[in-house]
Design a protein around this motif. Structure first.
Motif, PDB file in Angstrom:
ATOM      1  N   LEU A 131       0.805  -1.226   0.000  1.00 57.45           N
ATOM      2  CA  LEU A 131       0.000   0.000   0.000  1.00 57.45           C
ATOM      3  C   LEU A 131       0.842   1.282   0.000  1.00 57.45           C
ATOM      4  O   LEU A 131       0.296   2.373  -0.061  1.00 57.45           O
ATOM      5  N   GLY A 132       2.152   1.135   0.055  1.00 58.39           N
ATOM      6  CA  GLY A 132       3.024   2.305  -0.057  1.00 58.39           C
ATOM      7  C   GLY A 132       2.724   3.379   0.975  1.00 58.39           C
ATOM      8  O   GLY A 132       2.587   3.101   2.165  1.00 58.39           O
ATOM      9  N   ARG A 133       2.597   4.612   0.508  1.00 56.69           N
ATOM     10  CA  ARG A 133       2.381   5.733   1.426  1.00 56.69           C
ATOM     11  C   ARG A 133       1.008   5.706   2.076  1.00 56.69           C
ATOM     12  O   ARG A 133       0.801   6.365   3.094  1.00 56.69           O
ATOM     13  N   LEU A 134       0.073   4.987   1.501  1.00 47.22           N
ATOM     14  CA  LEU A 134      -1.234   4.838   2.151  1.00 47.22           C
ATOM     15  C   LEU A 134      -1.088   4.126   3.491  1.00 47.22           C
ATOM     16  O   LEU A 134      -1.903   4.325   4.399  1.00 47.22           O
ATOM     17  N   ALA A 135      -0.066   3.281   3.612  1.00 50.20           N
ATOM     18  CA  ALA A 135       0.226   2.592   4.873  1.00 50.20           C
ATOM     19  C   ALA A 135       1.375   3.276   5.614  1.00 50.20           C
ATOM     20  O   ALA A 135       1.977   2.685   6.504  1.00 50.20           O
ATOM     21  N   PHE A 136       1.685   4.525   5.212  1.00 51.10           N
ATOM     22  CA  PHE A 136       2.681   5.382   5.881  1.00 51.10           C
ATOM     23  C   PHE A 136       4.116   4.896   5.711  1.00 51.10           C
ATOM     24  O   PHE A 136       4.977   5.236   6.504  1.00 51.10           O
ATOM     25  N   TRP A 137       4.371   4.081   4.653  1.00 51.00           N
ATOM     26  CA  TRP A 137       5.752   3.707   4.370  1.00 51.00           C
ATOM     27  C   TRP A 137       6.495   4.947   3.861  1.00 51.00           C
ATOM     28  O   TRP A 137       6.015   5.652   2.985  1.00 51.00           O
ATOM     29  N   GLY A 138       7.681   5.180   4.437  1.00 50.77           N
ATOM     30  CA  GLY A 138       8.452   6.360   4.101  1.00 50.77           C
ATOM     31  C   GLY A 138       8.061   7.567   4.921  1.00 50.77           C
ATOM     32  O   GLY A 138       8.742   8.602   4.871  1.00 50.77           O
ATOM     33  N   LEU A 139       6.979   7.463   5.691  1.00 54.02           N
ATOM     34  CA  LEU A 139       6.532   8.551   6.557  1.00 54.02           C
ATOM     35  C   LEU A 139       6.709   8.135   8.017  1.00 54.02           C
ATOM     36  O   LEU A 139       7.654   8.532   8.677  1.00 54.02           O
ATOM     37  N   LEU A 140       5.782   7.326   8.511  1.00 56.25           N
ATOM     38  CA  LEU A 140       5.898   6.815   9.877  1.00 56.25           C
ATOM     39  C   LEU A 140       6.609   5.474   9.928  1.00 56.25           C
ATOM     40  O   LEU A 140       7.133   5.091  10.983  1.00 56.25           O
ATOM     41  N   ARG A 141       6.623   4.767   8.820  1.00 55.83           N
ATOM     42  CA  ARG A 141       7.266   3.451   8.760  1.00 55.83           C
ATOM     43  C   ARG A 141       8.470   3.554   7.828  1.00 55.83           C
ATOM     44  O   ARG A 141       8.322   3.901   6.659  1.00 55.83           O
ATOM     45  N   LYS A 142       9.625   3.240   8.355  1.00 59.23           N
ATOM     46  CA  LYS A 142      10.867   3.420   7.606  1.00 59.23           C
ATOM     47  C   LYS A 142      11.292   2.143   6.907  1.00 59.23           C
ATOM     48  O   LYS A 142      11.205   1.056   7.464  1.00 59.23           O
ATOM     49  N   VAL A 143      11.764   2.304   5.675  1.00 63.24           N
ATOM     50  CA  VAL A 143      12.364   1.186   4.955  1.00 63.24           C
ATOM     51  C   VAL A 143      13.815   1.075   5.415  1.00 63.24           C
ATOM     52  O   VAL A 143      14.572   2.040   5.310  1.00 63.24           O
ATOM     53  N   PRO A 144      14.224  -0.064   5.959  1.00 62.01           N
ATOM     54  CA  PRO A 144      15.602  -0.182   6.475  1.00 62.01           C
ATOM     55  C   PRO A 144      16.621  -0.071   5.349  1.00 62.01           C
ATOM     56  O   PRO A 144      16.345  -0.416   4.198  1.00 62.01           O
ATOM     57  N   ASP A 145      17.814   0.427   5.713  1.00 60.70           N
ATOM     58  CA  ASP A 145      18.887   0.520   4.723  1.00 60.70           C
ATOM     59  C   ASP A 145      20.152  -0.206   5.170  1.00 60.70           C
ATOM     60  O   ASP A 145      21.092  -0.345   4.387  1.00 60.70           O
ATOM     61  N   ALA A 146      20.193  -0.667   6.414  1.00 60.78           N
ATOM     62  CA  ALA A 146      21.360  -1.402   6.900  1.00 60.78           C
ATOM     63  C   ALA A 146      21.347  -2.819   6.335  1.00 60.78           C
ATOM     64  O   ALA A 146      20.293  -3.455   6.223  1.00 60.78           O
ATOM     65  N   VAL A 147      22.524  -3.308   5.983  1.00 62.52           N
ATOM     66  CA  VAL A 147      22.638  -4.639   5.397  1.00 62.52           C
ATOM     67  C   VAL A 147      22.087  -5.698   6.351  1.00 62.52           C
ATOM     68  O   VAL A 147      21.389  -6.636   5.938  1.00 62.52           O
ATOM     69  N   LYS A 148      22.366  -5.548   7.639  1.00 67.21           N
ATOM     70  CA  LYS A 148      21.903  -6.516   8.631  1.00 67.21           C
ATOM     71  C   LYS A 148      20.375  -6.559   8.686  1.00 67.21           C
ATOM     72  O   LYS A 148      19.774  -7.623   8.805  1.00 67.21           O
ATOM     73  N   SER A 149      19.745  -5.390   8.595  1.00 67.17           N
ATOM     74  CA  SER A 149      18.285  -5.326   8.659  1.00 67.17           C
ATOM     75  C   SER A 149      17.631  -5.873   7.401  1.00 67.17           C
ATOM     76  O   SER A 149      16.497  -6.362   7.437  1.00 67.17           O
ATOM     77  N   LEU A 150      18.338  -5.796   6.277  1.00 61.37           N
ATOM     78  CA  LEU A 150      17.778  -6.254   5.003  1.00 61.37           C
ATOM     79  C   LEU A 150      17.997  -7.742   4.758  1.00 61.37           C
ATOM     80  O   LEU A 150      17.364  -8.319   3.874  1.00 61.37           O
ATOM     81  N   LYS A 151      18.873  -8.366   5.533  1.00 59.45           N
ATOM     82  CA  LYS A 151      19.148  -9.784   5.337  1.00 59.45           C
ATOM     83  C   LYS A 151      17.886 -10.609   5.595  1.00 59.45           C
ATOM     84  O   LYS A 151      17.206 -10.458   6.597  1.00 59.45           O
ATOM     85  N   ASN A 152      17.574 -11.490   4.640  1.00 64.04           N
ATOM     86  CA  ASN A 152      16.368 -12.322   4.713  1.00 64.04           C
ATOM     87  C   ASN A 152      15.103 -11.481   4.845  1.00 64.04           C
ATOM     88  O   ASN A 152      14.115 -11.905   5.452  1.00 64.04           O
ATOM     89  N   ASN A 153      15.143 -10.273   4.282  1.00 64.49           N
ATOM     90  CA  ASN A 153      14.011  -9.365   4.419  1.00 64.49           C
ATOM     91  C   ASN A 153      13.700  -8.656   3.100  1.00 64.49           C
ATOM     92  O   ASN A 153      13.006  -7.638   3.101  1.00 64.49           O
ATOM     93  N   THR A 154      14.222  -9.177   1.983  1.00 66.46           N
ATOM     94  CA  THR A 154      13.957  -8.596   0.674  1.00 66.46           C
ATOM     95  C   THR A 154      13.579  -9.682  -0.323  1.00 66.46           C
ATOM     96  O   THR A 154      13.929 -10.854  -0.147  1.00 66.46           O
ATOM     97  N   ILE A 155      12.885  -9.280  -1.364  1.00 68.31           N
ATOM     98  CA  ILE A 155      12.450 -10.192  -2.416  1.00 68.31           C
ATOM     99  C   ILE A 155      13.389 -10.038  -3.613  1.00 68.31           C
ATOM    100  O   ILE A 155      13.617  -8.918  -4.087  1.00 68.31           O
ATOM    101  N   HIS A 156      13.924 -11.151  -4.087  1.00 66.66           N
ATOM    102  CA  HIS A 156      14.827 -11.135  -5.240  1.00 66.66           C
ATOM    103  C   HIS A 156      13.975 -11.163  -6.509  1.00 66.66           C
ATOM    104  O   HIS A 156      13.257 -12.132  -6.765  1.00 66.66           O
ATOM    105  N   ILE A 157      14.050 -10.092  -7.311  1.00 63.09           N
ATOM    106  CA  ILE A 157      13.233  -9.944  -8.505  1.00 63.09           C
ATOM    107  C   ILE A 157      14.083 -10.148  -9.758  1.00 63.09           C
ATOM    108  O   ILE A 157      15.165  -9.577  -9.886  1.00 63.09           O
ATOM    109  N   ARG A 158      13.580 -10.952 -10.687  1.00 65.26           N
ATOM    110  CA  ARG A 158      14.206 -11.133 -12.012  1.00 65.26           C
ATOM    111  C   ARG A 158      13.270 -10.509 -13.040  1.00 65.26           C
ATOM    112  O   ARG A 158      12.099 -10.844 -13.116  1.00 65.26           O
ATOM    113  N   LEU A 159      13.787  -9.534 -13.816  1.00 63.08           N
ATOM    114  CA  LEU A 159      12.964  -8.883 -14.832  1.00 63.08           C
ATOM    115  C   LEU A 159      12.488  -9.898 -15.860  1.00 63.08           C
ATOM    116  O   LEU A 159      13.285 -10.645 -16.436  1.00 63.08           O
ATOM    117  N   ALA A 160      11.194  -9.938 -16.104  1.00 61.32           N
ATOM    118  CA  ALA A 160      10.607 -10.914 -17.022  1.00 61.32           C
ATOM    119  C   ALA A 160      10.799 -10.486 -18.459  1.00 61.32           C
ATOM    120  O   ALA A 160      10.758  -9.302 -18.801  1.00 61.32           O
TER     121      ALA A 160
END
Length: 296
Positions: A131-160
């Protein structure tokens, strides 16, 4: 004075005790009946009975039943919407099968998030922000940027639907324009919010998806733009290619032809061109090839 005998008594004494017990029981019943009558005729009892009756009557009113139905439906709807649209998927394996599209269907289900890193020139990692900003991502909810926080916490995307020049892997040399393709994708996507329409998961645990990014008021198909830049070719395989429909595949092939005709990117080669698919096949078969020779 003689002691009372507890173990024996005359018949007259027994009759007297029985009569006395009956009189006592009768008095108790009379007293209880009197108290009951007083309670039932009291204002407090009347008020309680009246309040209970009014409460039951209020519950059975049409307006109350309608409000209860609306409230229950709203709660169930919100729960369903949360499960369908607001649930966050930490990794590719967490994405349910309901998000997988048949290759011939139009885009219907998607995941939205921020690109945290670029892998090769045709894949990246995404932090899912439903829901992006509708769910307050980037406002009240922060997207982590530390490598430790992102480990096992991201989706690996392959362009189709596309195949970019290969980088150096496992002792194999990089293809020409591999770095240029990587730099293009990094500049185009890293740190940006994208929407990914999921087709399937591949053998490497990546999500194969058609990816869109908003540039100003326009929404751009990342794979299509990469083809037009001449930094990727249409994905060619006997099986497993995903485009999201025949019309999308047609657009991709038209973009590749246009880039070839204009000599864009890797299609600027004047002699021979080894496509990413040919490069992979060559190393899989243990052969050699000439590679790409660009202008100058």
């Amino acid at each position: 004075m003689p002691w009372f005998n507890f173990w024996s008594s005359s018949s007259s004494d027994t009759a007297s005790l029985t009569e006395q017990a009956n009189r006592t029981g009768s008095k108790v019943q009379q007293t209880a009946s009197k108290l009951r009558n007083e309670v039932e005729t009291s204002d407090t009892f009347t008020d309680l009975t009246s309040s209970k009756s009014r409460f039951i009557a209020a519950l059975t009113q049409p307006n109350t039943l309608l409000a209860t139905t609306v409230l229950t439906t709203a709660i169930l709807t919100l729960f369903t919407l949360q499960r369908r649209f607001a649930r966050r998927f930490p990794t590719a394996t967490d994405i349910p099968s309901t998000f997988i599209l048949h290759s011939q269907r139009r885009f219907t289900r998607s995941i939205f998030g921020r690109v945290t890193s670029i892998g090769d020139a045709d894949n990246f990692r995404l932090f899912h922000t439903p829901l992006g900003r509708l769910a307050f991502w980037g406002l009240l909810r922060k997207v982590p940027d530390a490598v430790k926080s992102l480990k096992n916490n991201t989706i690996h995307i392959r362009l189709a639907g596309i195949d970019a020049p290969e980088l150096s892997h496992f002792g194999r040399p990089a293809q020409p324009y591999g770095k240029e393709a990587l730099d293009w994708l990094t500049a185009y996507l890293k740190g940006r919010r994208v929407r990914c329409y999921v087709h399937k998961q591949d053998q490497y645990g990546r999500v194969v998806a058609t990816v869109f990014i908003r540039k100003g008021l326009l929404r751009r198909d990342v794979g299509l733009q990469m083809l037009r830049a001449g930094l990727a070719g249409v994905y060619e395989a006997k099986s497993g290619a995903e485009f999201g429909g025949k019309d999308v595949e047609g657009n991709y092939r038209a973009a590749e032809k246009w880039a070839k005709r204009k000599g864009r990117g890797m299609w600027a080669a004047t002699k021979t061109l080894e496509t990413p698919r040919e490069y992979k096949n060559r190393y899989r078969e243990g052969g050699t090839a000439t590679g790409v020779e660009g202008k100058g």
